[in-house]
Design an enzyme around this catalytic site. Structure first.
Site, short mmCIF file in Angstrom:
data_model
loop_
_atom_site.label_atom_id
_atom_site.label_comp_id
_atom_site.label_asym_id
_atom_site.label_seq_id
_atom_site.Cartn_x
_atom_site.Cartn_y
_atom_site.Cartn_z
N LYS A 175 0.84 -1.21 0.00
CA LYS A 175 0.00 0.00 0.00
C LYS A 175 0.88 1.27 0.00
O LYS A 175 0.62 2.23 -0.73
CB LYS A 175 -0.92 -0.01 1.23
CG LYS A 175 -1.63 1.29 1.53
CD LYS A 175 -2.71 1.64 0.53
CE LYS A 175 -3.34 3.00 0.87
NZ LYS A 175 -4.35 3.39 -0.10
N LYS A 243 0.22 11.97 5.49
CA LYS A 243 0.39 10.92 6.51
C LYS A 243 1.02 9.68 5.89
O LYS A 243 1.97 9.11 6.43
CB LYS A 243 -0.99 10.58 7.10
CG LYS A 243 -0.96 9.42 8.07
CD LYS A 243 -2.29 8.70 8.13
CE LYS A 243 -2.53 7.82 6.95
NZ LYS A 243 -3.17 6.56 7.16
#
Ligand code: NAD
Length: 308
Positions: A175, A243
């Site tokens: 990811k 983030k």
């Protein structure tokens, strides 16, 4: 009364993504205990058949499979170590964290849970709120294959492309690599649009030409029009990508891998957020180039328009 053979579920984290994902599981007939620190989020999903819990401990106490969809690493660690997954989930169960968090922290949690005979899978997703709403997420899963096979039917309720990619943490690693490619690609598009704009070419036509050749990409297709129009609002938020990029750089540091392009684009996301773009979509990265070049997109006339 029919007794369901489906595993009993718990779902923790009912935000933009989680509420849609948990909603599909409830609609598919699973018994789902739900928890979120926002009682409002719990309340609205309990109206659709979720069983409201007042704590993580209560939600997972009889769960065969417990799922979390939380903002970042510290929240998942709280839910596992402090709030009840480790202490209260029955042994033999499977805990699936579908948030995007640190692969290293994921491996540590998987090891702690294994000591209590709880299997952990990391199953971060790609596809955003639209993919969550349409049960069309791409889910990349790390963890023991046997646990993956036991959980696959549940994952299929929320996504269309479900891939076991390796050991604990591998789902998060894939990811984060996905996010790296997306962010660097967005930056390349920003640079091409800034250069084209300064040189006076028609940006919409330039995008059409690039989409027909080797510079084509999902980002150019989906985000290009909003960049050209100066429409910053909707889409995957700048602060969420920032983030994720910080997680990429943390992982790169742990593995001694230099990532110069990722470091540069991360600085630009920091700049964008400092100018109030945190809750805008990723196409708002082009506003960094508006500021650097002193030129603005055709819509959103002033560079500052749409800042939040
Ligand atoms: P969100 O902020 O909308 O939802 C998070 C939810 O978790 C909130 O409802 C919050 O109240 C709850 N929460 C926070 N701390 C908690 C705790 N300790 N216990 C229980 N509940 C708690 O976030 P989101 O957009 O749904 O994203 C969730 C995850 O999915 C993130 O890791 C994000 O990076 C990832 N993700 C998001 C998108 C997207 O487009 N939004 C796309 C892919 C992946």
């Amino acid at each position: 009364m029919t007794v369901s053979n489906l595993p009993k579920l718990a779902f923790v984290g009912l935000g933009v993504m989680g509420r849609e994902m948990a909603g599909h599981l409830i609609a598919a007939g699973y018994r789902v205990r739900i928890f979120d620190i926002s009682s409002e989020a719990v309340g609205s999903l309990s109206e659709s058949g979720g069983i409201a819990s007042t704590s993580v401990a209560e939600a997972v106490a009889d769960a065969e499979i417990a799922i979390s969809m939380l903002p970042n690493t510290p929240q998942v660690e709280d839910v596992v170590y402090r709030d009840g997954v480790l202490a209260h989930m029955p042994s033999g169960g499977i805990f699936i964290d579908m948030s995007t968090i640190s692969p290293e922290a994921t491996r540590a949690m998987a090891a702690s849970l294994a000591e209590k005979s709880i299997s952990m899978l990391d199953g971060p997703v790609s596809g955003g709120p639209v993919g969550a709403r349409n049960a069309a997420l791409s889910i990349m899963v790390g963890g023991e294959r046997s646990a993956f096979e036991r959980a696959e039917a549940v994952l299929k309720v929320m996504g269309t492309t479900i891939t076991h990619v390796g050991a604990p943490g591998a789902g998060q690693t894939v990811k984060l690599c996905n996010q790296l490619v997306c962010a660097v690609n967005i930056q390349a598009i920003c640079e091409a649009l800034a250069l084209g704009r300064a040189s006076g070419v028609d940006l919409a036509q330039m995008r059409d030409v690039l989409l027909g050749g080797s510079a084509s990409s999902w980002m150019l297709d989906k985000l290009g029009p909003a960049m050209i129009d100066g429409d910053a609002s909707a889409g995957f938020r700048i602060d969420l990508m920032l983030k994720d990029l910080r997680l990429v750089l943390e992982m790169a540091g742990q593995n001694d891998v230099p990532l110069p392009a990722t470091s540069l684009v991360t600085s630009q996301y920091v700049e964008a957020r400092a100018h109030g773009e945190g809750s805008n979509g990723n196409q708002a990265l082009f506003r960094v180039y508006d500021r650097m070049t002193g030129q603005a997109a055709s819509r959103g006339t002033a560079v500052a328009a749409g800042h939040r």
